[in-house]
Structure formats: structure tokens, C-alpha cells
Design a protein around this motif. Structure first.
Motif, PDB file in Angstrom:
ATOM      1  N   GLN A   1       0.911   4.209  -2.776  1.00 39.93           N
ATOM      2  CA  GLN A   1       0.784   5.628  -2.414  1.00 39.93           C
ATOM      3  C   GLN A   1       1.913   6.432  -3.045  1.00 39.93           C
TER       4      GLN A   1
ATOM      5  N   GLU B   1      -5.978   5.728   2.380  1.00 43.88           N
ATOM      6  CA  GLU B   1      -7.281   5.068   2.211  1.00 43.88           C
ATOM      7  C   GLU B   1      -7.495   4.611   0.774  1.00 43.88           C
ATOM      8  N   THR B   2      -7.097   5.427  -0.183  1.00 43.59           N
ATOM      9  CA  THR B   2      -7.255   5.058  -1.593  1.00 43.59           C
ATOM     10  C   THR B   2      -6.399   3.847  -1.919  1.00 43.59           C
ATOM     11  N   ALA B   3      -5.162   3.830  -1.439  1.00 38.72           N
ATOM     12  CA  ALA B   3      -4.279   2.686  -1.680  1.00 38.72           C
ATOM     13  C   ALA B   3      -4.858   1.427  -1.051  1.00 38.72           C
TER      14      ALA B   3
ATOM     15  N   TYR C   1       1.708   6.347  -7.132  1.00 38.14           N
ATOM     16  CA  TYR C   1       0.497   6.896  -7.746  1.00 38.14           C
ATOM     17  C   TYR C   1       0.009   8.180  -7.083  1.00 38.14           C
TER      18      TYR C   1
ATOM     19  N   HIS D   1      -8.010   0.808  -0.475  1.00 35.41           N
ATOM     20  CA  HIS D   1      -9.177   0.450  -1.290  1.00 35.41           C
ATOM     21  C   HIS D   1      -8.749  -0.260  -2.583  1.00 35.41           C
ATOM     22  N   LYS D   2      -7.688   0.224  -3.216  1.00 34.20           N
ATOM     23  CA  LYS D   2      -7.195  -0.402  -4.438  1.00 34.20           C
ATOM     24  C   LYS D   2      -6.740  -1.838  -4.170  1.00 34.20           C
TER      25      LYS D   2
ATOM     26  N   GLU E   1       0.831  -1.206   0.000  1.00 35.67           N
ATOM     27  CA  GLU E   1       0.000   0.000   0.000  1.00 35.67           C
ATOM     28  C   GLU E   1       0.864   1.255   0.000  1.00 35.67           C
TER      29      GLU E   1
ATOM     30  N   ASN F   1      -9.784  -4.060  -3.648  1.00 35.12           N
ATOM     31  CA  ASN F   1     -10.415  -4.383  -4.929  1.00 35.12           C
ATOM     32  C   ASN F   1      -9.606  -5.422  -5.696  1.00 35.12           C
TER      33      ASN F   1
ATOM     34  N   ASP G   1      -1.492   8.413  -4.240  1.00 39.55           N
ATOM     35  CA  ASP G   1      -2.775   8.152  -3.598  1.00 39.55           C
ATOM     36  C   ASP G   1      -2.697   8.397  -2.096  1.00 39.55           C
ATOM     37  N   SER G   2      -3.871   8.615  -1.511  1.00 42.44           N
ATOM     38  CA  SER G   2      -3.948   8.675  -0.052  1.00 42.44           C
ATOM     39  C   SER G   2      -3.853   7.257   0.495  1.00 42.44           C
TER      40      SER G   2
END
Length: 65
Positions: A44, A52-54, A47, A56-57, A40, A60, A49-50
Motif C-alpha cells: 500500500q 483491498e487492492t494490496a 504503490y 488482492h495483489k 500488504e 494473486n 494501493d488501497s
């Protein structure tokens, strides 16, 4: 699929992770060595990303396996 399975077979999942996140280098994936938090962090970093976004990725990605 759960993270324990991925972690235990990380070398087999490196290719799939590389397909999912093409900006991650082979070195990034080797450093992650199946550690979700490190993966993660690398997402981050590469990319922008935050946290939380990492997370979430990665969630998924696990669901798609």
C-alpha cells in the motif's frame, strides 16, 4: 500454496516477492518477516494501493507460486 507455508519459509520467498514488487526495498521485505498484513501495508505504502487492492495483489501472488 498457503500463507503458512510462505510465512514459514519467508527467507526463501523474499526473492520472489522482490520480483513481484520491485518497488519494495530489501528492508521492507525484512520488516514484513512473513507477516502478510505487514507485507500488504508495505505494498500500500510503496504503490499507493488501497487495502483491498494490496490484499488482492498478495492473493494473486500466492496463487501464482
Amino acid at each position: 500454496m498457503n500463507w503458512d507455508q510462505i510465512q514459514g519459509n519467508w527467507k526463501q520467498f523474499i526473492g520472489k516477492a522482490k520480483q513481484q514488487w520491485a518497488e519494495l526495498t530489501d528492508d521492507d521485505l525484512q520488516q514484513a518477516a512473513g507477516d502478510r498484513e505487514v507485507l500488504e501495508g508495505k505494498i500500500q505504502e510503496r504503490y499507493g494501493d488501497s487495502k483491498e487492492t494490496a490484499k488482492h495483489k498478495v492473493d494473486n501472488w500466492i496463487e501464482s507460486l
